[in-house]
Design a protein around this motif. Structure first.
Motif, PDB file in Angstrom:
ATOM      1  N   TRP A  33       0.872  -1.274   0.247  1.00  0.00           N
ATOM      2  CA  TRP A  33       0.080   0.135  -0.175  1.00  0.00           C
ATOM      3  C   TRP A  33       0.690   1.271  -0.044  1.00  0.00           C
ATOM      4  CZ3 TRP A  33      -3.721   2.219  -1.589  1.00  0.00           C
ATOM      5  CH2 TRP A  33      -4.579   3.434  -0.936  1.00  0.00           C
ATOM      6  N   LYS A  34       2.046   1.279   0.807  1.00  0.00           N
ATOM      7  CA  LYS A  34       2.728   2.255   0.748  1.00  0.00           C
ATOM      8  C   LYS A  34       3.538   2.335  -0.509  1.00  0.00           C
ATOM      9  CE  LYS A  34       6.925   4.223   3.082  1.00  0.00           C
ATOM     10  NZ  LYS A  34       8.131   4.000   4.186  1.00  0.00           N
ATOM     11  N   GLN A  35       3.962   1.446  -1.164  1.00  0.00           N
ATOM     12  CA  GLN A  35       4.381   1.507  -2.452  1.00  0.00           C
ATOM     13  C   GLN A  35       3.478   1.972  -3.350  1.00  0.00           C
ATOM     14  OE1 GLN A  35       6.702  -1.803  -3.913  1.00  0.00           O
ATOM     15  NE2 GLN A  35       6.623  -2.647  -1.926  1.00  0.00           N
ATOM     16  N   ASN A  36       2.191   1.632  -3.543  1.00  0.00           N
ATOM     17  CA  ASN A  36       1.098   2.273  -4.349  1.00  0.00           C
ATOM     18  C   ASN A  36       1.118   4.000  -4.106  1.00  0.00           C
ATOM     19  OD1 ASN A  36      -0.046   0.083  -5.827  1.00  0.00           O
ATOM     20  ND2 ASN A  36      -1.377  -0.077  -4.187  1.00  0.00           N
ATOM     21  N   ILE A  37       1.125   4.333  -3.001  1.00  0.00           N
ATOM     22  CA  ILE A  37       1.111   5.731  -2.845  1.00  0.00           C
ATOM     23  C   ILE A  37       2.282   6.492  -3.435  1.00  0.00           C
ATOM     24  CG2 ILE A  37       0.947   7.697  -1.025  1.00  0.00           C
ATOM     25  CD1 ILE A  37      -0.276   5.396   0.830  1.00  0.00           C
ATOM     26  N   GLU A  38       3.236   5.708  -3.056  1.00  0.00           N
ATOM     27  CA  GLU A  38       4.627   6.545  -3.502  1.00  0.00           C
ATOM     28  C   GLU A  38       4.829   6.341  -4.926  1.00  0.00           C
ATOM     29  OE1 GLU A  38       7.511   4.221  -1.211  1.00  0.00           O
ATOM     30  OE2 GLU A  38       7.391   5.781   0.480  1.00  0.00           O
ATOM     31  N   THR A  39       4.371   5.466  -5.548  1.00  0.00           N
ATOM     32  CA  THR A  39       4.373   5.271  -6.976  1.00  0.00           C
ATOM     33  C   THR A  39       3.462   6.491  -7.688  1.00  0.00           C
ATOM     34  OG1 THR A  39       4.849   3.105  -6.966  1.00  0.00           O
ATOM     35  CG2 THR A  39       3.988   4.004  -8.966  1.00  0.00           C
ATOM     36  N   ALA A  40       2.260   6.668  -7.191  1.00  0.00           N
ATOM     37  CA  ALA A  40       1.432   7.890  -7.537  1.00  0.00           C
ATOM     38  C   ALA A  40       2.338   8.953  -7.561  1.00  0.00           C
ATOM     39  CB  ALA A  40       0.112   7.808  -6.907  1.00  0.00           C
ATOM     40  N   LEU A  41       3.038   9.456  -6.240  1.00  0.00           N
ATOM     41  CA  LEU A  41       3.573  10.599  -6.119  1.00  0.00           C
ATOM     42  C   LEU A  41       4.536  10.764  -6.794  1.00  0.00           C
ATOM     43  CD1 LEU A  41       3.395  10.556  -2.218  1.00  0.00           C
ATOM     44  CD2 LEU A  41       2.035  11.878  -3.685  1.00  0.00           C
ATOM     45  N   ILE A  83      -5.232  12.928  -5.175  1.00  0.00           N
ATOM     46  CA  ILE A  83      -5.493  11.740  -4.947  1.00  0.00           C
ATOM     47  C   ILE A  83      -6.787  11.462  -4.315  1.00  0.00           C
ATOM     48  CG2 ILE A  83      -4.738   9.626  -3.888  1.00  0.00           C
ATOM     49  CD1 ILE A  83      -1.726  10.238  -4.452  1.00  0.00           C
ATOM     50  N   SER A  84      -7.793  10.758  -5.081  1.00  0.00           N
ATOM     51  CA  SER A  84      -8.943  10.182  -4.342  1.00  0.00           C
ATOM     52  C   SER A  84      -8.899   8.758  -3.894  1.00  0.00           C
ATOM     53  CB  SER A  84     -10.017  10.230  -5.391  1.00  0.00           C
ATOM     54  OG  SER A  84     -10.391  11.638  -5.612  1.00  0.00           O
ATOM     55  N   PHE A 135      -5.552   3.542   5.859  1.00  0.00           N
ATOM     56  CA  PHE A 135      -6.281   4.982   5.707  1.00  0.00           C
ATOM     57  C   PHE A 135      -5.180   6.134   6.285  1.00  0.00           C
ATOM     58  CE2 PHE A 135      -8.616   8.422   8.136  1.00  0.00           C
ATOM     59  CZ  PHE A 135      -9.245   9.171   6.960  1.00  0.00           C
ATOM     60  N   HIS A 136      -4.834   5.664   7.671  1.00  0.00           N
ATOM     61  CA  HIS A 136      -4.005   6.589   8.303  1.00  0.00           C
ATOM     62  C   HIS A 136      -2.646   6.715   7.894  1.00  0.00           C
ATOM     63  CE1 HIS A 136      -6.509   7.983  11.311  1.00  0.00           C
ATOM     64  NE2 HIS A 136      -7.066   6.831  11.540  1.00  0.00           N
ATOM     65  N   MET A 137      -2.296   5.766   6.989  1.00  0.00           N
ATOM     66  CA  MET A 137      -0.815   5.603   6.598  1.00  0.00           C
ATOM     67  C   MET A 137      -0.901   6.808   5.229  1.00  0.00           C
ATOM     68  SD  MET A 137       0.152   1.511   6.131  1.00  0.00           S
ATOM     69  CE  MET A 137       1.297   2.098   5.005  1.00  0.00           C
ATOM     70  N   LEU A 138      -2.325   6.435   4.570  1.00  0.00           N
ATOM     71  CA  LEU A 138      -2.449   7.215   3.444  1.00  0.00           C
ATOM     72  C   LEU A 138      -2.246   8.925   3.945  1.00  0.00           C
ATOM     73  CD1 LEU A 138      -3.467   7.852   0.303  1.00  0.00           C
ATOM     74  CD2 LEU A 138      -5.800   7.813   1.531  1.00  0.00           C
ATOM     75  N   LYS A 139      -3.031   9.304   4.779  1.00  0.00           N
ATOM     76  CA  LYS A 139      -3.213  10.629   5.247  1.00  0.00           C
ATOM     77  C   LYS A 139      -1.972  11.078   5.542  1.00  0.00           C
ATOM     78  CE  LYS A 139      -5.249  13.149   9.101  1.00  0.00           C
ATOM     79  NZ  LYS A 139      -5.908  14.380   8.224  1.00  0.00           N
ATOM     80  N   ASP A 140      -1.029  10.326   6.552  1.00  0.00           N
ATOM     81  CA  ASP A 140       0.328  10.800   6.978  1.00  0.00           C
ATOM     82  C   ASP A 140       1.252  10.833   5.835  1.00  0.00           C
ATOM     83  OD1 ASP A 140      -0.807  10.459   9.442  1.00  0.00           O
ATOM     84  OD2 ASP A 140       0.394   8.506   9.927  1.00  0.00           O
ATOM     85  N   ILE A 141       1.099  10.187   4.896  1.00  0.00           N
ATOM     86  CA  ILE A 141       2.362  10.179   3.700  1.00  0.00           C
ATOM     87  C   ILE A 141       1.992  11.361   2.732  1.00  0.00           C
ATOM     88  CG2 ILE A 141       3.047   9.231   1.519  1.00  0.00           C
ATOM     89  CD1 ILE A 141       2.584   6.304   2.906  1.00  0.00           C
ATOM     90  N   LEU A 142       0.605  11.575   2.496  1.00  0.00           N
ATOM     91  CA  LEU A 142       0.112  12.799   1.574  1.00  0.00           C
ATOM     92  C   LEU A 142       0.223  14.024   2.274  1.00  0.00           C
ATOM     93  CD1 LEU A 142      -2.757  11.102  -0.390  1.00  0.00           C
ATOM     94  CD2 LEU A 142      -0.338  11.126  -0.899  1.00  0.00           C
ATOM     95  N   GLU A 143      -0.001  14.124   3.461  1.00  0.00           N
ATOM     96  CA  GLU A 143       0.114  15.341   4.265  1.00  0.00           C
ATOM     97  C   GLU A 143       1.451  15.632   4.361  1.00  0.00           C
ATOM     98  OE1 GLU A 143      -4.174  15.750   6.521  1.00  0.00           O
ATOM     99  OE2 GLU A 143      -2.163  15.052   7.775  1.00  0.00           O
ATOM    100  N   ALA A 144       2.191  14.779   4.324  1.00  0.00           N
ATOM    101  CA  ALA A 144       3.950  14.921   4.674  1.00  0.00           C
ATOM    102  C   ALA A 144       4.357  15.537   3.117  1.00  0.00           C
ATOM    103  CB  ALA A 144       4.681  13.692   5.134  1.00  0.00           C
ATOM    104  N   SER A 145       3.655  15.228   2.190  1.00  0.00           N
ATOM    105  CA  SER A 145       3.883  15.503   0.681  1.00  0.00           C
ATOM    106  C   SER A 145       3.469  16.727   0.221  1.00  0.00           C
ATOM    107  CB  SER A 145       3.841  14.239  -0.098  1.00  0.00           C
ATOM    108  OG  SER A 145       4.472  13.121   0.266  1.00  0.00           O
TER     109      SER A 145
END
Length: 391
Positions: free
Chosen positions: A182-190, A197-198, A231-241
């Protein structure tokens, strides 16, 4: 400000989790496009005193339509309504459609000078919402997505060369999706510098293939605890970005919030065109028939196949609570008192006390908002703030 939503009820194949209205048969496509344009014309009086700021092609899969068909529908909107000079025009698209359209373009002489993405831009589309969902093959196969992982990446490589305003859909809580993947999915999109991101938790809707497979034990059930964690991983990573978590399922950089969706959450009017499409004007809610053949036949007979309901003051209050609590703007106590009365405001204050005590809600400058701890529980909390009667 108002918006036009156009539902394109066709998909090449059915995703296992989807319960939206669509057909995998394109036989009635030509008739459908004409019917959509006619409904736009039939309903032009509904927005005669307002301007249209957003046009949104949703589905289904709008990217199955040709440039000519999309242009035809955009022209229909412009001919029926007063449209602002630079409207947000969004097209939902699947990676496989974009890649294959690009390949087909490359076979033609004309495509040597213009790509499918430039074609989209040439007809006014200025925002793409791309249904990636996952960059892992196993997830895509489980969900029965029409594209593969390589197409997902290739699509973004191409799209970002021509579009600045791109949103990507990602799904978390997929059975078998580890936190690391899941972390890799987020980071790949970024990695593609996507500004919006929705992201949604995989839900098991009744009568879907996914529900059937889970019931038969062919697929694991969704793990709510893992979905909560992701969900909280998503929030933390995206807000940090540098993303703003402006609505429960939506994250955008400054200047890239969806104008179309923000209007929904702020209670502004919109007209839904097409089978199963919903409409809202603040006082009434309407929905079109959920059947392609019945929809086309009604429009051909110059009949609007729509049911409507008038919202009571309680309905309007509950609608505002549900949508407001999902956003960074929260629920305004002043608006509640002004629009619904002091009784509703007092009720809201009283009902929210227990959630404030539990650190799930808080008050900020006259607005009731959900805390980070309460975000994943937002819809359930909102239902406890609903008013059921006027006493």
């Amino acid at each position: 400000m108002s918006g036009i939503y156009i539902h394109i009820p066709f998909c090449k194949q059915a995703c296992h989790y989807c319960d939206f209205h669509f057909s995998t048969s394109l036989k009635k496509r030509d008739e459908m496009v004409v019917a959509l344009a006619n409904e736009i014309q039939f309903r032009k009086e509904e927005f005669k005193n307002t301007t249209v700021q957003t046009i949104y092609f949703g589905g289904g899969t709008p990217s199955v339509l040709t440039i000519k068909e999309l242009q035809f529908l955009i022209d229909a909107v412009y001919s029926a309504y007063d449209v602002v000079s630079n409207p947000e025009i969004t097209l939902e698209a699947n990676p496989d459609d974009l890649i294959k359209a690009q390949s087909n373009q490359n076979l033609s002489v004309r495509a040597q000078s213009r790509t499918v993405f430039e074609d989209y831009r040439s007809i006014g589309i200025n925002r793409l919402s791309i249904g990636i969902q996952s960059f892992f093959e196993s997830d895509l196969k489980l969900m029965n997505r029409a594209h593969n992982a390589e197409e997902a990446k290739s699509c973004l490589e191409e799209a970002t060369q021509y579009f600045d305003n791109i949103s990507v859909d990602l799904i978390y809580g997929i059975p078998g999706l580890s936190n690391d993947h899941w972390k890799q999915n987020i980071e790949t999109a970024l990695s593609y510098n996507i500004p919006h991101i929705s992201s949604y938790a995989l839900t098991v809707e009744p009568k879907t293939a996914l529900a059937s497979f889970i019931k038969k034990g062919l697929i694991e059930n969704v793990d709510d605890n893992q979905a909560h964690e992701q969900f909280h991983m998503l929030k933390d990573i995206l807000e940090a970005s540098g993303f703003v978590h402006y609505e429960l399922s939506n994250f955008g950089k400054d200047g890239y919030f969806s104008k179309n969706n923000s209007a929904y959450w702020q209670g502004k009017s919109y007209i839904g065109i097409g089978p199963s499409a919903h409409s809202f004007n603040g006082k009434e809610r309407g929905w079109n028939v959920r059947n392609n053949s019945k929809y086309i036949k009604a429009i051909q007979s110059k009949i609007l196949p729509i049911e409507t309901e008038t919202l009571t003051i309680i309905d309007q209050y509950n609608e505002y609570v549900m949508t407001g609590l999902r956003t960074i703007w929260g629920i305004s106590f002043h608006k509640v008192e002004n629009d619904f009365g002091i009784v509703f405001k007092d009720y809201l204050i009283e009902q929210s006390k227990i959630f404030i005590h539990q650190h799930l809600l808080y008050i900020d400058d006259g607005h009731l908002k959900v805390t980070k701890k309460g975000q994943f529980l937002c819809d359930g909390i909102a239902s406890e703030l609903f008013k059921l009667n006027e006493s």
